[in-house]
Motif scaffolding. Structure first.
Motif, PDB file in Angstrom:
ATOM      1  N   LEU A 220     124.684  45.253  16.704  1.00  0.00           N
ATOM      2  CA  LEU A 220     124.792  45.987  17.962  1.00  0.00           C
ATOM      3  C   LEU A 220     124.996  47.480  17.724  1.00  0.00           C
ATOM      4  O   LEU A 220     124.434  48.321  18.435  1.00  0.00           O
ATOM      5  N   GLU A 221     125.811  47.823  16.726  1.00  0.00           N
ATOM      6  CA  GLU A 221     126.019  49.233  16.408  1.00  0.00           C
ATOM      7  C   GLU A 221     124.737  49.863  15.867  1.00  0.00           C
ATOM      8  O   GLU A 221     124.433  51.020  16.149  1.00  0.00           O
ATOM      9  N   HIS A 222     123.962  49.065  15.115  1.00  0.00           N
ATOM     10  CA  HIS A 222     122.671  49.552  14.622  1.00  0.00           C
ATOM     11  C   HIS A 222     121.730  49.828  15.797  1.00  0.00           C
ATOM     12  O   HIS A 222     121.063  50.876  15.846  1.00  0.00           O
ATOM     13  N   ALA A 223     121.695  48.903  16.756  1.00  0.00           N
ATOM     14  CA  ALA A 223     120.836  49.089  17.931  1.00  0.00           C
ATOM     15  C   ALA A 223     121.264  50.315  18.725  1.00  0.00           C
ATOM     16  O   ALA A 223     120.426  51.104  19.183  1.00  0.00           O
ATOM     17  N   ARG A 224     122.579  50.499  18.857  1.00  0.00           N
ATOM     18  CA  ARG A 224     123.073  51.642  19.629  1.00  0.00           C
ATOM     19  C   ARG A 224     122.734  52.959  18.922  1.00  0.00           C
ATOM     20  O   ARG A 224     122.296  53.921  19.562  1.00  0.00           O
ATOM     21  N   SER A 225     122.912  53.008  17.608  1.00  0.00           N
ATOM     22  CA  SER A 225     122.614  54.248  16.883  1.00  0.00           C
ATOM     23  C   SER A 225     121.112  54.515  16.861  1.00  0.00           C
ATOM     24  O   SER A 225     120.679  55.668  16.918  1.00  0.00           O
ATOM     25  N   LEU A 226     120.318  53.444  16.800  1.00  0.00           N
ATOM     26  CA  LEU A 226     118.857  53.588  16.835  1.00  0.00           C
ATOM     27  C   LEU A 226     118.408  54.224  18.150  1.00  0.00           C
ATOM     28  O   LEU A 226     117.504  55.060  18.176  1.00  0.00           O
ATOM     29  N   GLY A 227     119.076  53.831  19.238  1.00  0.00           N
ATOM     30  CA  GLY A 227     118.674  54.328  20.542  1.00  0.00           C
ATOM     31  C   GLY A 227     119.248  55.678  20.918  1.00  0.00           C
ATOM     32  O   GLY A 227     118.772  56.318  21.857  1.00  0.00           O
ATOM     33  N   GLU A 228     120.260  56.140  20.181  1.00  0.00           N
ATOM     34  CA  GLU A 228     120.949  57.366  20.561  1.00  0.00           C
ATOM     35  C   GLU A 228     119.991  58.558  20.617  1.00  0.00           C
ATOM     36  O   GLU A 228     119.343  58.911  19.637  1.00  0.00           O
ATOM     37  N   GLY A 229     119.891  59.161  21.780  1.00  0.00           N
ATOM     38  CA  GLY A 229     119.018  60.313  21.962  1.00  0.00           C
ATOM     39  C   GLY A 229     117.549  59.973  22.021  1.00  0.00           C
ATOM     40  O   GLY A 229     116.702  60.864  22.139  1.00  0.00           O
ATOM     41  N   MET A 230     117.211  58.665  21.941  1.00  0.00           N
ATOM     42  CA  MET A 230     115.809  58.242  21.882  1.00  0.00           C
ATOM     43  C   MET A 230     115.407  57.343  23.046  1.00  0.00           C
ATOM     44  O   MET A 230     114.221  57.122  23.263  1.00  0.00           O
ATOM     45  N   VAL A 231     116.389  56.800  23.752  1.00  0.00           N
ATOM     46  CA  VAL A 231     116.077  55.830  24.803  1.00  0.00           C
ATOM     47  C   VAL A 231     116.587  56.347  26.146  1.00  0.00           C
ATOM     48  O   VAL A 231     117.435  57.247  26.193  1.00  0.00           O
ATOM     49  N   PRO A 232     116.098  55.789  27.257  1.00  0.00           N
ATOM     50  CA  PRO A 232     116.574  56.219  28.577  1.00  0.00           C
ATOM     51  C   PRO A 232     118.086  56.025  28.717  1.00  0.00           C
ATOM     52  O   PRO A 232     118.665  55.132  28.087  1.00  0.00           O
ATOM     53  N   PRO A 233     118.742  56.837  29.544  1.00  0.00           N
ATOM     54  CA  PRO A 233     120.196  56.753  29.715  1.00  0.00           C
ATOM     55  C   PRO A 233     120.690  55.357  30.107  1.00  0.00           C
ATOM     56  O   PRO A 233     121.749  54.922  29.649  1.00  0.00           O
ATOM     57  N   LEU A 234     119.928  54.657  30.950  1.00  0.00           N
ATOM     58  CA  LEU A 234     120.349  53.320  31.371  1.00  0.00           C
ATOM     59  C   LEU A 234     120.442  52.381  30.176  1.00  0.00           C
ATOM     60  O   LEU A 234     121.401  51.607  30.040  1.00  0.00           O
ATOM     61  N   LEU A 235     119.453  52.434  29.279  1.00  0.00           N
ATOM     62  CA  LEU A 235     119.484  51.571  28.099  1.00  0.00           C
ATOM     63  C   LEU A 235     120.612  51.979  27.161  1.00  0.00           C
ATOM     64  O   LEU A 235     121.269  51.118  26.555  1.00  0.00           O
ATOM     65  N   GLN A 236     120.856  53.280  27.022  1.00  0.00           N
ATOM     66  CA  GLN A 236     121.949  53.718  26.155  1.00  0.00           C
ATOM     67  C   GLN A 236     123.288  53.187  26.670  1.00  0.00           C
ATOM     68  O   GLN A 236     124.135  52.740  25.891  1.00  0.00           O
TER      69      GLN A 236
END
Length: 377
Positions: A220-236
């Motif tokens: 989960l932490e990997h998924a969160r760091s992968l998405g940081e600054g790269m995914v829409p705010p709702l997904l973050q």
């Protein structure tokens, strides 16, 4: 005089070109075969009938069915090519026939399945999703066009993550894991960080369910760091809340509550994103997630938090309602409220059986009522 046998058969049958196009599309729908849009098919029919282009599969099959004629009678070439080569060419031609309308039709099927699952559970959906996935995956395997492959991969990702979630709810753990593995591979083909981060995070819930909580936290932490600054705010915000669930399952109280505080801060003012039809954090959704984590952690405020959130849950989210009632049963049991624990357990069991939510029914079977020490069967 007709330009080709194909045209001669149409004139013999006294079919207008528009009639033929309608019949071809209707037959394709019955077979579950994607075909071109009517405007494109009109152009193709003219080229086929005037001999400017050879008719390929699946259109040869469709013409045979619609006209009731053989390949020879329709003027389709016959050759003695090796069957494997012929089969490969047929599959390549079928994949090339996929256009934007076909992709959208697949996506609509996934969205419809998502709505049915949310309200009525996945009792009959899993087999339908598997068939849809097989069809999309087969087309993707033989697609050679750039853009087309990515579009198919995007739909395959959504179908596979949904199938993973439905399989998890049906307690089909290994099947759920495999669906998420396919979803991750398709997301990489799609080239979407958003799709990959979402699939990674959902797969982590399989790890939570089998007691691999620390590994779930890491994923989960990997998924969160992968998405940081790269995914829409709702997904973050959703990824952060999912991390909170993982921390709670692993018994990390402070990290879990902090993650939910962060998720609340990240949640957009409008918690709806048309590009993310599978994410819901508005209404009571983020609060129910937090309530689940609080119940896992044995927080004394879990009962009040969940009781306040339950009436705000939209009626269409029946499985989520089952989950909240299971959480309330556990929270009341932890607080020593035997009668309330039984009350919510009965409601959860009744509704859980209606939608066949095996995952939540299994959770409920582990409920221990206060004072008696006996399990609620």
């Amino acid at each position: 005089m007709a330009a080709t046998k194909l045209q001669a058969v149409r004139k013999q049958l006294d079919y207008k070109a528009a009639d033929v196009i309608t019949l071809l599309i209707r037959r394709a729908d019955a077979l579950g075969v994607p075909v071109m849009e009517p405007t494109s098919l009109k152009t193709k029919l003219s080229r086929w009938e005037n001999g400017h282009e050879q008719v390929s599969e699946p259109y040869q099959r469709l013409f045979r069915d619609v006209y009731g004629r053989t390949n020879e009678e329709l003027g389709f070439p016959t050759d003695d090519e090796d069957n494997e080569v012929s089969e490969l060419r047929s599959r390549l031609a079928l994949a090339r026939s996929v256009d934007s309308a076909a992709v959208e039709a697949f996506r609509q099927q996934v969205d419809n399945a998502r709505k049915v699952d949310r309200q009525f559970g996945g009792l009959t959906l899993l087999e339908q999703l598997r068939n849809l996935i097989d069809q999309i995956e087969d087309l993707l395997s033989f697609s050679t066009a750039r853009g087309q492959r990515e579009a198919l991969a995007g739909v395959l990702t959504e179908a596979s993550t949904l199938a993973g979630w439905v399989a998890l709810d049906r307690n089909a753990i290994s099947q759920a894991w495999n669906h998420y593995e396919r979803a991750k591979a398709a997301a990489r083909e799609f080239g979407s960080t958003t799709a990959l981060a979402h699939a990674l995070a959902e797969q982590a819930f399989v790890l939570i369910d089998i007691g691999e909580s620390q590994h779930a936290v890491e994923q989960l932490e990997h998924a969160r760091s992968l998405g940081e600054g790269m995914v829409p705010p709702l997904l973050q915000a959703w990824l952060t809340a999912a991390s909170g669930e993982g921390f709670a399952a692993a018994g990390h109280r402070d990290e879990a509550l902090r993650a939910f505080d962060t998720a609340h801060a990240l949640l957009p003012t409008d918690p709806n994103d048309a590009s993310l039809p599978f994410l819901f954090l508005g209404d009571a959704h983020l609060d129910r997630w937090r309530g689940n984590a609080m119940a896992r952690l044995g927080e004394p405020d879990a009962v009040e938090h969940l009781t306040e959130a339950l009436p705000r849950l939209p009626k269409a989210f029946v499985r989520a309602r089952v989950a909240m009632m299971v959480d309330l049963a556990f929270a009341h049991a932890a607080a020593g409220n035997r009668d309330q624990a039984q009350h919510y357990a009965r409601q959860a069991r009744q509704l859980g059986k209606q939608i066949r939510s095996d995952r939540h029914l299994r959770r409920l079977s582990g409920l221990v009522l206060p004072t008696s020490g006996s399990r609620l069967l």
